[in-house]
Design a protein around this motif. Structure first.
Motif, PDB file in Angstrom:
ATOM      1  N   PRO A   9      46.378  33.352  35.260  1.00  0.00           N
ATOM      2  CA  PRO A   9      47.422  33.955  36.088  1.00  0.00           C
ATOM      3  C   PRO A   9      48.812  33.687  35.493  1.00  0.00           C
ATOM      4  N   GLY A  10      49.612  34.751  35.409  1.00  0.00           N
ATOM      5  CA  GLY A  10      50.969  34.628  34.884  1.00  0.00           C
ATOM      6  C   GLY A  10      51.134  35.037  33.436  1.00  0.00           C
ATOM      7  N   THR A  11      50.042  35.426  32.765  1.00  0.00           N
ATOM      8  CA  THR A  11      50.144  35.794  31.348  1.00  0.00           C
ATOM      9  C   THR A  11      50.650  37.221  31.136  1.00  0.00           C
ATOM     10  N   GLY A  12      50.699  38.034  32.176  1.00  0.00           N
ATOM     11  CA  GLY A  12      51.238  39.385  32.045  1.00  0.00           C
ATOM     12  C   GLY A  12      50.215  40.498  32.124  1.00  0.00           C
ATOM     13  N   LYS A  13      49.055  40.228  32.678  1.00  0.00           N
ATOM     14  CA  LYS A  13      47.992  41.232  32.753  1.00  0.00           C
ATOM     15  C   LYS A  13      48.397  42.462  33.557  1.00  0.00           C
ATOM     16  N   THR A  14      48.934  42.236  34.737  1.00  0.00           N
ATOM     17  CA  THR A  14      49.329  43.353  35.598  1.00  0.00           C
ATOM     18  C   THR A  14      50.443  44.155  34.945  1.00  0.00           C
ATOM     19  N   THR A  15      51.437  43.487  34.424  1.00  0.00           N
ATOM     20  CA  THR A  15      52.546  44.166  33.747  1.00  0.00           C
ATOM     21  C   THR A  15      52.036  44.987  32.579  1.00  0.00           C
ATOM     22  N   ALA A  16      51.189  44.396  31.756  1.00  0.00           N
ATOM     23  CA  ALA A  16      50.669  45.097  30.578  1.00  0.00           C
ATOM     24  C   ALA A  16      49.864  46.325  30.969  1.00  0.00           C
ATOM     25  N   ASP A  25      40.838  54.773  33.983  1.00  0.00           N
ATOM     26  CA  ASP A  25      41.288  54.409  35.327  1.00  0.00           C
ATOM     27  C   ASP A  25      41.543  52.911  35.335  1.00  0.00           C
ATOM     28  N   VAL A  26      42.725  52.505  35.796  1.00  0.00           N
ATOM     29  CA  VAL A  26      43.073  51.091  35.848  1.00  0.00           C
ATOM     30  C   VAL A  26      42.683  50.539  37.211  1.00  0.00           C
ATOM     31  N   ILE A  27      41.907  49.455  37.200  1.00  0.00           N
ATOM     32  CA  ILE A  27      41.477  48.790  38.424  1.00  0.00           C
ATOM     33  C   ILE A  27      42.065  47.385  38.423  1.00  0.00           C
ATOM     34  N   HIS A  28      42.879  47.090  39.423  1.00  0.00           N
ATOM     35  CA  HIS A  28      43.412  45.746  39.602  1.00  0.00           C
ATOM     36  C   HIS A  28      42.396  45.015  40.481  1.00  0.00           C
ATOM     37  N   LEU A  29      41.559  44.222  39.843  1.00  0.00           N
ATOM     38  CA  LEU A  29      40.401  43.624  40.485  1.00  0.00           C
ATOM     39  C   LEU A  29      40.766  42.775  41.699  1.00  0.00           C
ATOM     40  N   ASN A  30      41.846  42.024  41.629  1.00  0.00           N
ATOM     41  CA  ASN A  30      42.228  41.177  42.763  1.00  0.00           C
ATOM     42  C   ASN A  30      42.544  42.021  43.992  1.00  0.00           C
ATOM     43  N   ASP A  31      43.183  43.182  43.787  1.00  0.00           N
ATOM     44  CA  ASP A  31      43.454  44.092  44.907  1.00  0.00           C
ATOM     45  C   ASP A  31      42.144  44.614  45.492  1.00  0.00           C
ATOM     46  N   LEU A  32      41.210  44.992  44.627  1.00  0.00           N
ATOM     47  CA  LEU A  32      39.913  45.501  45.078  1.00  0.00           C
ATOM     48  C   LEU A  32      39.171  44.443  45.903  1.00  0.00           C
ATOM     49  N   ILE A  33      39.210  43.203  45.444  1.00  0.00           N
ATOM     50  CA  ILE A  33      38.550  42.110  46.167  1.00  0.00           C
ATOM     51  C   ILE A  33      39.128  41.980  47.567  1.00  0.00           C
ATOM     52  N   ARG A  34      40.464  41.962  47.668  1.00  0.00           N
ATOM     53  CA  ARG A  34      41.114  41.827  48.980  1.00  0.00           C
ATOM     54  C   ARG A  34      40.857  43.039  49.868  1.00  0.00           C
ATOM     55  N   ASP A  65      34.697  54.323  31.787  1.00  0.00           N
ATOM     56  CA  ASP A  65      36.059  54.766  31.478  1.00  0.00           C
ATOM     57  C   ASP A  65      37.073  54.109  32.398  1.00  0.00           C
ATOM     58  N   VAL A  66      36.974  52.776  32.486  1.00  0.00           N
ATOM     59  CA  VAL A  66      37.902  52.005  33.304  1.00  0.00           C
ATOM     60  C   VAL A  66      38.506  50.863  32.495  1.00  0.00           C
ATOM     61  N   LEU A  67      39.679  50.469  32.927  1.00  0.00           N
ATOM     62  CA  LEU A  67      40.353  49.279  32.427  1.00  0.00           C
ATOM     63  C   LEU A  67      40.490  48.369  33.638  1.00  0.00           C
ATOM     64  N   ILE A  68      39.830  47.215  33.592  1.00  0.00           N
ATOM     65  CA  ILE A  68      39.799  46.302  34.730  1.00  0.00           C
ATOM     66  C   ILE A  68      40.670  45.096  34.408  1.00  0.00           C
ATOM     67  N   GLU A  69      41.602  44.800  35.299  1.00  0.00           N
ATOM     68  CA  GLU A  69      42.576  43.726  35.076  1.00  0.00           C
ATOM     69  C   GLU A  69      42.412  42.629  36.111  1.00  0.00           C
TER      70      GLU A  69
END
Length: 128
Positions: A9-16, A25-34, A65-69
């Motif tokens: 956490p804090g390395t810049g994954k979401t920003t990148a 398709d970009v999936i922000h995994l933490n959002d999906l979990i919540r 065809d997804v990018l999971i962050e």
């Protein structure tokens, strides 16, 4: 193609992943979990959700065809794995600046210094 972007956490994954130009398709995994309750409850020591990796694998099984962050993304099946890194001192400062408590910031900085996420990713997916 399934690409995962992981790191402490804090390395810049979401920003990148918000800045990258991709047809995936970009999936922000933490959002999906919540949002979908894909957890096993809360860790009382950290006050964070405990992700159910098996349920996540099943939920995303038909997604290509997804990018999971996420800092957990390397625990999922992937064709490519990207591990973002950050100097531990910089990481600690970023986490403190965004409101994390000192103990959590220090724990994550230590994990980064010890290559915890990188080691887990290589163990799960290989060095290649």
């Amino acid at each position: 193609m399934r690409v995962v972007v992981t790191g402490t956490p804090g390395t810049g994954k979401t920003t990148a992943t918000e800045l990258v130009e991709t047809d995936l398709d970009v999936i922000h995994l933490n959002d999906l979990i919540r949002e979908e309750g894909l957890d096993k409850g809360e860790d009382p020591e950290r006050g964070s959700l405990i992700a159910d990796i098996d349920v996540l694998q099943e939920r995303l099984a038909d997604r290509d065809d997804v990018l999971i962050e996420s800092h957990l993304a390397h625990h999922l099946d992937a064709d490519r794995v990207v591990v973002l890194r950050c100097h531990p001192r910089t990481l600690r400062e970023r986490l403190l600046d965004r409101g994390e408590d000192g103990a959590k910031a220090a724990e994550n900085a230590e994990a980064e210094a010890l290559d915890v996420i990188l080691s887990e990713a290589v163990n799960a997916h290989g060095i290649e």
